[in-house]
Design a protein around this motif. Structure first.
Motif, PDB file in Angstrom:
ATOM      1  N   MET A  19       3.445  48.098  33.749  1.00  0.00           N
ATOM      2  CA  MET A  19       2.850  49.168  32.957  1.00  0.00           C
ATOM      3  C   MET A  19       1.378  49.390  33.307  1.00  0.00           C
ATOM      4  O   MET A  19       0.913  50.532  33.409  1.00  0.00           O
ATOM      5  N   ALA A  20       0.645  48.290  33.473  1.00  0.00           N
ATOM      6  CA  ALA A  20      -0.809  48.391  33.591  1.00  0.00           C
ATOM      7  C   ALA A  20      -1.266  48.979  34.920  1.00  0.00           C
ATOM      8  O   ALA A  20      -2.267  49.696  34.969  1.00  0.00           O
ATOM      9  N   ILE A  21      -0.569  48.674  36.008  1.00  0.00           N
ATOM     10  CA  ILE A  21      -1.034  49.159  37.311  1.00  0.00           C
ATOM     11  C   ILE A  21      -1.020  50.687  37.390  1.00  0.00           C
ATOM     12  O   ILE A  21      -2.039  51.302  37.761  1.00  0.00           O
ATOM     13  N   PRO A  22       0.087  51.360  37.035  1.00  0.00           N
ATOM     14  CA  PRO A  22       0.029  52.831  37.057  1.00  0.00           C
ATOM     15  C   PRO A  22      -1.012  53.400  36.094  1.00  0.00           C
ATOM     16  O   PRO A  22      -1.697  54.377  36.424  1.00  0.00           O
ATOM     17  N   GLU A  23      -1.135  52.783  34.889  1.00  0.00           N
ATOM     18  CA  GLU A  23      -2.122  53.274  33.933  1.00  0.00           C
ATOM     19  C   GLU A  23      -3.536  53.131  34.496  1.00  0.00           C
ATOM     20  O   GLU A  23      -4.355  54.042  34.368  1.00  0.00           O
ATOM     21  N   PHE A  24      -3.801  51.979  35.099  1.00  0.00           N
ATOM     22  CA  PHE A  24      -5.137  51.749  35.656  1.00  0.00           C
ATOM     23  C   PHE A  24      -5.443  52.725  36.786  1.00  0.00           C
ATOM     24  O   PHE A  24      -6.547  53.279  36.851  1.00  0.00           O
ATOM     25  N   LEU A  25      -4.497  52.942  37.664  1.00  0.00           N
ATOM     26  CA  LEU A  25      -4.723  53.854  38.781  1.00  0.00           C
ATOM     27  C   LEU A  25      -5.027  55.263  38.283  1.00  0.00           C
ATOM     28  O   LEU A  25      -5.900  55.956  38.821  1.00  0.00           O
ATOM     29  N   GLU A  26      -4.333  55.687  37.228  1.00  0.00           N
ATOM     30  CA  GLU A  26      -4.563  57.022  36.701  1.00  0.00           C
ATOM     31  C   GLU A  26      -5.912  57.092  35.979  1.00  0.00           C
ATOM     32  O   GLU A  26      -6.661  58.065  36.129  1.00  0.00           O
ATOM     33  N   ILE A  27      -6.234  56.071  35.201  1.00  0.00           N
ATOM     34  CA  ILE A  27      -7.489  56.058  34.450  1.00  0.00           C
ATOM     35  C   ILE A  27      -8.700  55.986  35.373  1.00  0.00           C
ATOM     36  O   ILE A  27      -9.682  56.710  35.201  1.00  0.00           O
ATOM     37  N   SER A  28      -8.616  55.107  36.362  1.00  0.00           N
ATOM     38  CA  SER A  28      -9.804  54.758  37.149  1.00  0.00           C
ATOM     39  C   SER A  28     -10.043  55.640  38.362  1.00  0.00           C
ATOM     40  O   SER A  28     -11.170  55.721  38.862  1.00  0.00           O
TER      41      SER A  28
END
Length: 363
Positions: A225-234
């Motif tokens: 979950m966190a990797i796609p969210e981080f890529l989109e956020i950052s």
């Protein structure tokens, strides 16, 4: 997707959302009893009563649901929750008490409300400057009741690092974004099982091992979950982006091999004697779909996420509660049997992970 199935998913989503508001304020008596003797910060227990990672993950899923549905009742629930905590006050910061700030940061940005943004700015500043560190500068997995010196846990990326990244985006603070990026890369470096492609629950710099060598289901799902969210956020780019996407695709490939025939995943991913677990299954389903929809991984893996739909729909009961969710799980330090003994109990994070999964299916 056929219309009948879409309507069923909408029905289950509405039930999950209704049940979430009740579970959000359900007291975790086991945690609160333990905190009477183990409260590391020594502040008021009232501040922790409804402010921990269990609520934080739930609130994030609920905020994402509001983003898609735009129902004012959902927004009102979020505002009421945070307004109530503003009156009570916030507990000392640690990996788990940071988690509710993630949805709060999105809410503050949406509403441009200083009462929400100010605590987020202060918390992000403290995390960047003062968060306890391991060797190599990792965020030590310090919780409300456990120091865990020199330990990296996979939970930390979702619970704390995503918030720091989001505040970096909101404040246009490159230092926060680069620190969050470093934490992702460092955790992946020390938690990757190169043989399977999955992630260990934790790493200790003291003894230099992965504790019980557990390839724990929900722990792995935090990264899915966190990797796609981080890529989109950052907006992470270059070599770091490539490393993160490669790690995610390697993990998803491994997940496709260990998925149960009925579409679920187990609490110990490679141990067929461990029970099937719903929150991890929803986390994997959501993370895989999100990564496919954002063109991070091969679309062929979407079938794995779709395969989980039938059992998850069946596990959402008439009251809207997702069943077969494992209770909060500390580190299994000596044996993987520890994970098999974790009880099953409905939790806010289970609701949220199901909400994220089902709503992403409809995207």
């Amino acid at each position: 997707m056929e219309e009948k199935k879409r309507l069923l998913i909408y029905e289950k989503l509405n039930l999950l959302a209704e049940a979430f508001s009740k579970l959000l304020y359900e007291e975790d008596t086991v945690f609160l009893e333990g905190m009477k003797e183990k409260n590391l910060a020594g502040d008021s227990l009232e501040k922790y009563r409804h402010w921990e990672w269990t609520q934080g993950v739930g609130l994030y899923g609920f905020y994402r649901l509001y983003q898609k549905e735009k129902k004012e009742v959902y927004l009102d629930l979020l505002k009421e929750y945070y307004d109530n905590q503003l009156e009570i006050g916030f507990p000392a910061l640690n990996v788990n008490t940071v988690t509710p700030y993630l949805a709060m940061s999105f809410l503050g940005e949406l509403l441009q409300e200083e009462k929400y943004l100010k605590p987020c700015r202060e918390s992000a500043d403290w995390i960047y400057k003062n968060f306890p560190r391991t060797k190599s500068g990792g965020f030590q997995h310090r919780t409300s009741d456990s120091e865990n010196p020199e330990e990296l846990w996979d939970d930390t990326l979702f619970m704390t690092v995503l918030f720091l990244a989001n505040m970096g985006r909101i404040l246009n603070c490159k230092s926060y974004l680069m620190e969050a990026q470093y934490q992702f890369l460092l955790h992946i470096k020390y938690l990757t099982d190169c043989k399977s492609g999955l992630f260990y629950h934790g790493w200790t710099f003291k003894e230099k091992h992965h504790f019980a060598d557990a390839l724990w289901g929900r722990g792995n799902s935090w990264l899915t979950m966190a990797i796609p969210e981080f890529l989109e956020i950052s907006g992470c780019e270059g070599a770091s982006r490539r490393i993160l996407i490669e790690a995610l695709e390697r993990q998803v490939k491994a997940l496709s091999r260990c998925q149960c025939e009925n579409g679920m995943w187990r609490t110990l991913l490679l141990d067929e004697s461990s029970y099937q677990e719903a929150s991890a299954t929803c986390g994997f389903g959501y993370g895989i779909l999100r990564a496919v929809h954002l063109n991070y991984i091969d679309p062929k893996y979407k079938i794995c996420a779709l395969k989980a739909l039938e059992p998850i729909l069946n596990l959402v009961d008439e009251a809207g509660v997702l069943n077969q969710v494992s209770y909060g799980t500390p580190m299994g330090r000596e044996s993987t049997d520890f994970y098999k003994q974790i009880p099953i109990h409905p939790m806010p994070y289970g609701q949220a992970m199901a909400i994220l999964y089902l709503s992403e299916l409809l995207s």
